[in-house]
Write a protein that holds these residues in place. Structure first.
Motif, PDB file in Angstrom:
ATOM      1  N   GLN A  65      -8.450  -2.462   2.104  1.00  0.00           N
ATOM      2  CA  GLN A  65      -8.818  -1.835   0.998  1.00  0.00           C
ATOM      3  C   GLN A  65      -7.750  -2.269  -0.324  1.00  0.00           C
ATOM      4  O   GLN A  65      -8.083  -1.867  -1.381  1.00  0.00           O
ATOM      5  CB  GLN A  65      -8.513  -0.270   1.224  1.00  0.00           C
ATOM      6  N   TYR A  66      -6.917  -3.083   0.202  1.00  0.00           N
ATOM      7  CA  TYR A  66      -6.019  -3.547  -0.878  1.00  0.00           C
ATOM      8  C   TYR A  66      -5.996  -4.985  -0.977  1.00  0.00           C
ATOM      9  O   TYR A  66      -4.912  -5.586  -1.602  1.00  0.00           O
ATOM     10  CB  TYR A  66      -4.635  -2.985  -0.589  1.00  0.00           C
ATOM     11  N   GLU A  75      -4.963   4.678  -6.746  1.00  0.00           N
ATOM     12  CA  GLU A  75      -5.039   5.492  -5.735  1.00  0.00           C
ATOM     13  C   GLU A  75      -4.269   6.982  -5.978  1.00  0.00           C
ATOM     14  O   GLU A  75      -4.654   8.192  -5.744  1.00  0.00           O
ATOM     15  CB  GLU A  75      -4.708   5.122  -4.359  1.00  0.00           C
ATOM     16  N   SER A 119      -2.904  -5.420  -5.025  1.00  0.00           N
ATOM     17  CA  SER A 119      -2.655  -4.314  -4.043  1.00  0.00           C
ATOM     18  C   SER A 119      -1.959  -3.292  -4.984  1.00  0.00           C
ATOM     19  O   SER A 119      -2.065  -2.046  -4.855  1.00  0.00           O
ATOM     20  CB  SER A 119      -1.826  -4.910  -2.921  1.00  0.00           C
ATOM     21  N   CYS A 151      -4.399  -1.546  -6.851  1.00  0.00           N
ATOM     22  CA  CYS A 151      -5.051  -0.444  -6.184  1.00  0.00           C
ATOM     23  C   CYS A 151      -4.467   0.708  -5.954  1.00  0.00           C
ATOM     24  O   CYS A 151      -4.835   1.806  -5.884  1.00  0.00           O
ATOM     25  CB  CYS A 151      -5.462  -1.285  -4.909  1.00  0.00           C
ATOM     26  N   LEU A 192      -9.520   3.016  -4.681  1.00  0.00           N
ATOM     27  CA  LEU A 192     -10.184   2.022  -5.570  1.00  0.00           C
ATOM     28  C   LEU A 192     -11.588   1.310  -4.985  1.00  0.00           C
ATOM     29  O   LEU A 192     -12.596   1.309  -5.638  1.00  0.00           O
ATOM     30  CB  LEU A 192      -9.423   1.010  -6.422  1.00  0.00           C
ATOM     31  N   LEU A 220      -6.412  -6.715 -12.404  1.00  0.00           N
ATOM     32  CA  LEU A 220      -7.648  -6.615 -11.345  1.00  0.00           C
ATOM     33  C   LEU A 220      -8.342  -8.040 -11.678  1.00  0.00           C
ATOM     34  O   LEU A 220      -9.622  -7.934 -11.417  1.00  0.00           O
ATOM     35  CB  LEU A 220      -8.280  -5.442 -11.393  1.00  0.00           C
ATOM     36  N   LYS A 240       1.048  -0.928  -0.002  1.00  0.00           N
ATOM     37  CA  LYS A 240       0.067   0.070  -0.178  1.00  0.00           C
ATOM     38  C   LYS A 240       0.929   1.288   0.189  1.00  0.00           C
ATOM     39  O   LYS A 240       2.204   1.031   0.359  1.00  0.00           O
ATOM     40  CB  LYS A 240      -0.830   0.053   1.331  1.00  0.00           C
TER      41      LYS A 240
END
Length: 380
Positions: A258-259, A285, A278, A281, A292, A360, A152
């Motif tokens: 979130q990731y 961002e 990750s 994502c 995302l 993704l 992240k």
């Protein structure tokens, strides 16, 4: 939050991602943090603490001066309880393997320089010494059969600081070598400085909020244009406290929510491609300023409602493979999101979306490798 809040920081990004502004005093007890002060010496006097860089639930990280090599380093002081010590030793093994595989320090992974144990009032603390890095940003390189499991933006740091005044070398900072000098200032000055920085950050946010104006019913945000001139964008991945070998995976949930990759959510096993999820994502961002995936609770569903198969699939899907509690999903193509919400040009949106979509993919095996990502036309 997963690994970062469970471990520590190597650069100037301090604190947690939640609302807590500092580590507080509760952690300074038996089995907890070591109460370091400017001027404190470690490893037989070799490393001298200068100022606190950041903290996590597992550790505190200090800027330190290496008197043997005459350089500034990051000193990560782990909590002393057994579980925290084991986590630090695990991270040392992984970072040692990275350092062995990259003797020239040319890869984008933080370099472990030294490790030792330090005894204090709260117990014995495992300490890691790494190269000093700067502010967190994003760049990904995966090597040596390691799955990071918590990629992240906070875990990717610039090699140098954005603000030269924050770099002890570029700013000409004179290292504290005398313990009495360090104690003269103590935590009061450190705490005051941190509070001042937070106050400045709040004022900056307030100014940005005041610049929001309504134009024809559309909210526009006027922001000062920022320049990256003179700032090195070279980055390194940090915090391997929850990383694992591909063939020796750790039990339990990985990645910050979130990731977090779909296969991790439903418990169907994971591999390197979870890190790539990750990464995608993070890329979104950085490009948009928004997450995302920003999970939210609803009355009849959990934050982890998503499609695939695994040990937890029955919690989310019926026997037909349909979501149990989410009946109507509104689809918005990624390129249209970039154009309509973030004002990307059509070519930029199409290129970026083409790059992100394969990464993704819900099926982990279908995702490209990091090396394949680097060959994508979008990078050109």
């Amino acid at each position: 939050m997963a690994s970062l809040l469970g471990n520590g920081w190597y650069g100037y990004s301090s604190g947690s991602e939640g609302e807590d502004e500092d580590e507080g005093t509760e952690g300074y007890r038996k089995g907890g943090y070591y109460a370091a002060r400017p001027g404190d010496r470690f490893a037989g006097g070799r490393y001298v603490a200068q100022r606190k860089l950041g903290w996590g639930n597992f550790s505190i990280v200090w800027l330190a001066y290496d008197t043997l090599q005459s350089r500034f380093v990051a000193l990560k002081i782990q909590k002393s309880a057994r579980d925290y010590a084991h986590a630090a030793l695990h991270e040392i093994k992984l970072l040692s393997a990275v350092a062995k595989g990259d003797p020239m320090n040319s890869k984008c992974v933080v370099k472990l320089l030294d490790q030792f144990k330090h005894a204090g009032p709260n117990g014995q603390h495992v300490c890691l010494v790494t190269e000093f890095l700067g502010d967190s940003l994003l760049r990904l390189i995966r090597e040596l059969g390691i799955i990071h499991t918590d990629l992240k933006p906070e875990n990717v740091l610039l090699v140098s600081t954005i603000n030269p005044a924050k770099d002890p070398v570029r700013s000409g900072f004179t290292p504290i070598l005398d313990l009495s000098v360090g104690n003269q200032y103590g935590r009061t000055v450190i705490s005051f400085s941190e509070k001042m920085l937070r106050m400045r950050a709040r004022r900056a946010v307030a100014k940005i909020s005041q610049r929001r104006v309504s134009l024809g019913g559309v909210l526009a945000e006027v922001e000062k244009e920022r320049s990256l001139d003179g700032i090195s964008l070279k980055c390194k991945i940090v915090d391997f406290g929850s990383a694992c070998w591909a063939d020796q995976q750790l039990s339990g949930e990985i990645q910050t929510r979130q990731y977090r990759a779909p296969e991790v959510i439903i418990g169907s096993g994971y591999s390197y491609s979870a890190d790539l999820w990750s990464f995608a994502c993070m890329a979104f961002e950085l490009a948009t300023g928004d997450l995302l995936f920003a999970p939210k609770n609803c009355q009849r569903c959990s934050e982890d409602e998503i499609a695939s198969s695994g040990t937890h699939s029955k919690d989310y899907f019926d026997r037909y493979g349909d979501l149990k509690r989410i009946k109507r999903l509104k689809f918005w193509p990624l390129d249209r999101v970039l154009v309509e919400r973030y004002n990307f040009t059509e070519p930029d949106a199409q290129g970026f979306a083409d790059f992100l979509r394969p990464i993704l993919d819900f099926t982990p095996e279908n995702r490209p490798s990091a090396a394949q990502c680097l060959k994508h036309p979008w990078f050109n």
